[in-house]
Design a protein around this motif. Structure first.
Motif, PDB file in Angstrom:
ATOM      1  N   LEU A   1       0.815  -1.158  -0.070  1.00  0.00           N
ATOM      2  CA  LEU A   1       0.011   0.011  -0.182  1.00  0.00           C
ATOM      3  C   LEU A   1       0.683   1.377  -0.145  1.00  0.00           C
ATOM      4  N   ALA A   2       1.797   1.368   0.783  1.00  0.00           N
ATOM      5  CA  ALA A   2       2.824   2.341   0.791  1.00  0.00           C
ATOM      6  C   ALA A   2       3.620   2.713  -0.621  1.00  0.00           C
ATOM      7  N   VAL A   3       3.951   1.565  -1.295  1.00  0.00           N
ATOM      8  CA  VAL A   3       4.636   1.656  -2.473  1.00  0.00           C
ATOM      9  C   VAL A   3       3.426   2.200  -3.432  1.00  0.00           C
TER      10      VAL A   3
ATOM     11  N   ALA B   1       3.975   5.341  -5.627  1.00  0.00           N
ATOM     12  CA  ALA B   1       4.236   5.201  -6.977  1.00  0.00           C
ATOM     13  C   ALA B   1       3.384   6.317  -7.790  1.00  0.00           C
ATOM     14  N   THR B   2       2.111   5.993  -7.254  1.00  0.00           N
ATOM     15  CA  THR B   2       0.668   6.758  -7.900  1.00  0.00           C
ATOM     16  C   THR B   2       1.180   8.559  -7.820  1.00  0.00           C
TER      17      THR B   2
ATOM     18  N   ASP C   1      11.906  -4.447   2.026  1.00  0.00           N
ATOM     19  CA  ASP C   1      12.382  -3.342   1.630  1.00  0.00           C
ATOM     20  C   ASP C   1      12.607  -2.880   0.301  1.00  0.00           C
ATOM     21  N   LYS C   2      11.979  -3.951  -0.703  1.00  0.00           N
ATOM     22  CA  LYS C   2      12.005  -3.865  -1.994  1.00  0.00           C
ATOM     23  C   LYS C   2      10.856  -4.470  -2.969  1.00  0.00           C
ATOM     24  N   CYS C   3      10.303  -3.356  -3.371  1.00  0.00           N
ATOM     25  CA  CYS C   3       9.072  -3.773  -4.306  1.00  0.00           C
ATOM     26  C   CYS C   3       9.200  -3.234  -5.374  1.00  0.00           C
ATOM     27  N   VAL C   4       8.274  -3.784  -6.562  1.00  0.00           N
ATOM     28  CA  VAL C   4       8.503  -3.492  -7.977  1.00  0.00           C
ATOM     29  C   VAL C   4       6.951  -2.981  -8.273  1.00  0.00           C
TER      30      VAL C   4
ATOM     31  N   TRP D   1      10.006   5.034   1.389  1.00  0.00           N
ATOM     32  CA  TRP D   1      10.161   4.433   0.086  1.00  0.00           C
ATOM     33  C   TRP D   1      10.487   5.484  -1.252  1.00  0.00           C
ATOM     34  N   TRP D   2      11.442   5.016  -1.842  1.00  0.00           N
ATOM     35  CA  TRP D   2      12.259   5.662  -2.801  1.00  0.00           C
ATOM     36  C   TRP D   2      12.206   5.110  -4.119  1.00  0.00           C
TER      37      TRP D   2
END
Length: 139
Positions: free
Chosen positions: A34-36, A40-41, A96-99, A133-134
């Motif tokens: 949800l955070a990503v 991203a949005t 700690d890593k999402c796509v 998140w970056w």
């Protein structure tokens, strides 16, 4: 003992309580996905608005320390005009890593004929650093 509150004190107290309540609403998303998705949005909203200064703020501090804003802006050129972007899917590979997979529509800026927009899907890596998140910079 009686306490006398003036109208001004009551107003300040109410504003303080409202600020505390709103701060509670601004908590971080409950899952990395949800955070990503939210980050991203918001990044793509900035890109669609051609607000490169705002889009730049989604890059990690380490990237911004070595890449000035003008160079970041230049990297995206003007060959295409983004017309739509929708975050379609988030896959977290670790905590700690999402796509983020985003559906993007764009038009060539130098087109002479009426051509439909180009539609593609784009994968972006997002990493969590110091609790935030970056967007991970890619060449």
């Amino acid at each position: 003992m009686t306490i006398s509150l003036t109208q001004s004190c009551i107003r300040h107290l109410a504003l303080g309580l409202a600020a505390i309540a709103l701060a509670g609403c601004a908590t971080t998303a409950s899952t990395p996905e949800l955070a990503v998705r939210e980050r991203a949005t918001n990044h793509w909203k900035a890109r669609l608005a051609d607000d490169m200064e705002a889009a730049y703020t989604f890059m990690p501090p380490s990237y911004r320390a070595i890449t000035p804003l003008p160079r970041y802006k230049q990297a995206f050129g003007g060959a295409v005009k983004l017309t739509a972007a929708q975050v379609e899917r988030i896959r977290c590979e670790t905590e700690d890593k999402c796509v983020a997979t985003t559906k993007i529509e764009a038009k060539a800026t130098l087109q002479r004929a009426s051509v439909p927009p180009i539609v593609t899907f784009y994968d972006e890596v997002w990493v969590r650093e110091n609790g935030q998140w970056w967007l991970f910079p890619t060449p």
